[in-house]
Enzyme design. Structure first.
Site, short mmCIF file in Angstrom:
data_model
loop_
_atom_site.label_atom_id
_atom_site.label_comp_id
_atom_site.label_asym_id
_atom_site.label_seq_id
_atom_site.Cartn_x
_atom_site.Cartn_y
_atom_site.Cartn_z
N CYS A 187 42.88 66.32 114.34
CA CYS A 187 42.34 66.50 112.99
C CYS A 187 41.84 65.19 112.40
O CYS A 187 41.27 65.18 111.31
CB CYS A 187 43.39 67.12 112.09
SG CYS A 187 44.04 68.66 112.75
N HIS B 82 41.44 65.97 105.18
CA HIS B 82 41.45 67.03 106.20
C HIS B 82 42.04 68.29 105.57
O HIS B 82 43.06 68.23 104.87
CB HIS B 82 42.29 66.58 107.40
CG HIS B 82 42.70 67.70 108.29
ND1 HIS B 82 41.78 68.61 108.78
CD2 HIS B 82 43.91 68.08 108.75
CE1 HIS B 82 42.44 69.50 109.52
NE2 HIS B 82 43.72 69.20 109.51
N ASN C 148 42.12 75.97 108.57
CA ASN C 148 42.21 74.62 109.12
C ASN C 148 41.34 74.58 110.39
O ASN C 148 41.65 75.23 111.38
CB ASN C 148 43.68 74.32 109.45
CG ASN C 148 43.89 72.97 110.11
OD1 ASN C 148 42.96 72.37 110.64
ND2 ASN C 148 45.13 72.50 110.09
#
Lengths: 333, 82
Positions: free
Chosen positions: A122, A258, A289
């Site tokens: 990420c 993020h 996500n």
């Protein structure tokens, strides 16, 4: 000894254009509830997620990247032949050789641009951006395409109550190019491999091939440990990135963390004491996500909706499996 | 100086009030964080971090899951505070 000519690049770099691709299929929480014991209310309260996009067979890692990149190149106002580098960050491209970046560079029509994949979970967008900035500074490339792309639905255990609802698919891309003034600050980045168990793929592919496990590998995480690290340790990293850029939270227009979990985002905002005027990306609500793709996707949406505008000063921070992290301050394209 | 049991409960009550909006008087030794006080697993992490700062104590992730009630947390802090 022969004298080697020094390389020569642009004084500074900046993000010139951004583009995103979200798969056509929108998946509401009701679909997730077909395979786990939970509720729409629980998923929303723990993650903020209402819907996410899942890719079809045709929406491959390469195809989604090409779509997002085409938009980013058009947004930057350059021609594809000017691109000298293509960096793709992904953990969900299942044919690892050759790098998917080469196929993307070719299909976009670049003139033999240097192309490679990176694996930084990420934090991948920030890692790619930092590499691109370095390539432009030393003249290895004039324009570099940085792509974050994931098909995390392929790495999701739909029977795992803690993660089944979390992940989504998509691609985000930016064009980075030369600038006369600094528009990408120093990167504060690093790794904490002693915490590698916190977020990880359950087992190696070879275990599945050899039949030692029945379930296809998936991404799993220790929710509380991730939450603590993300909120409290990453807030320190975010602050360091602001310090390194020589600005304070008061100078910020936009915060694009993020998109891991809306609760992490909200707690980071509180811990960083961000002023009311700072626009905060909460793209996770309808995107889930998407790991390396989440920051450019959120950036693209904020600019598309007018919540952020070109020239705004944004703090971006990615963090995830490794554990790894990267934070920097950028001027929005 | 080490905090007493009463001071710890009062401190936890302020923290829970700040994080979950629960009235301070509801935070009693026998109350469960999740079942009685609306502190879910993620809010619990915020409670723990705030308690660490306030009482100069380290509460590792692996111990957090054992802190079911306000009494559990109070005992832990009493035993481990610096």
């Amino acid at each position: 000894m022969a004298k080697i000519k020094p390389s020569k690049g642009a004084p500074y770099a900046r993000i010139l254009g951004v583009g995103g691709y979200r798969p056509i299929r929108v998946v509401p929480n009701e679909v997730i509830l077909e395979t786990i014991e939970s509720s729409d209310e629980w998923i929303r309260s723990r993650s903020g997620i209402e819907t996410r996009h899942w890719a079809s067979d045709e929406e491959t890692v390469a195809q989604m990247s090409i779509e997002a990149s085409g938009k980013a190149i058009a947004d930057a106002g350059i021609s594809v032949e000017q691109i000298g580098g293509v960096i793709v960050s992904t953990v969900s491209h299942f044919k690892q050789t050759p790098a998917v970046a080469t196929e993307i560079a070719d299909k976009l029509g670049t003139d033999k641009a240097a192309a490679f994949d990176i694996s930084a979970g990420c934090a991948g967008f920030g890692y790619g951006l930092t590499l691109a900035k370095g390539m432009i500074a030393d003249g290895s490339a004039e324009y570099v395409l940085v792509i974050g792309v994931e098909r995390l639905s392929d790495l999701t255990d739909l029977e795992d109550r803690a993660t089944a609802f979390l992940f989504g698919d998509g691609a985000g891309a930016v064009v980075v190019g030369p600038a006369q003034e600094p528009a990408i600050g120093p990167t504060v980045w690093g790794s904490e491999g002693d915490k590698s168990e916190t977020i990880k793929q359950t087992v190696p592919w070879t275990d599945y091939r050899d039949g030692t496990v029945e379930k296809f590998p998936a991404i799993t995480q220790e929710g509380q440990a991730v939450f603590r690290w993300a909120v409290f340790e990453m807030a320190k990293v975010a602050q360091q990135a602001l310090d390194a850029a020589g600005i304070t939270v008061d100078d910020l227009d936009v915060f694009i963390p993020h998109q891991a979990n809306v609760r992490i985002i909200d707690s980071m905002v509180k811990t960083l004491k961000l002023p009311e005027h700072v626009t905060v990306a909460r793209d996770i609500r309808t995107t889930g996500n998407t790991s390396a793709a989440s920051i450019p996707l959120a950036m693209e949406r904020l600019l598309a909706t007018g919540e952020a505008k070109s020239g705004d000063t944004a703090l971006v921070i990615g963090f995830g499996a490794g554990l790894v992290y990267a934070a920097t301050v950028v001027t929005l394209p | 100086m080490a905090a007493t049991q009463e001071e710890i409960v009062a401190g936890l009550a302020e923290i829970v009030n700040e994080i979950a909006g629960i009235p301070v008087e509801d935070v009693q030794l026998d109350k469960s964080f999740t079942d009685d006080l609306d502190v879910d697993s993620l809010s619990m992490v915020e409670v723990v971090v705030a308690a660490e700062e306030r009482f100069d104590v380290k509460i590792p992730d692996e111990d957090v899951k054992n802190l079911k009630t306000v009494g559990d947390a109070t005992d832990y802090i009493l035993k481990h505070q610096g």
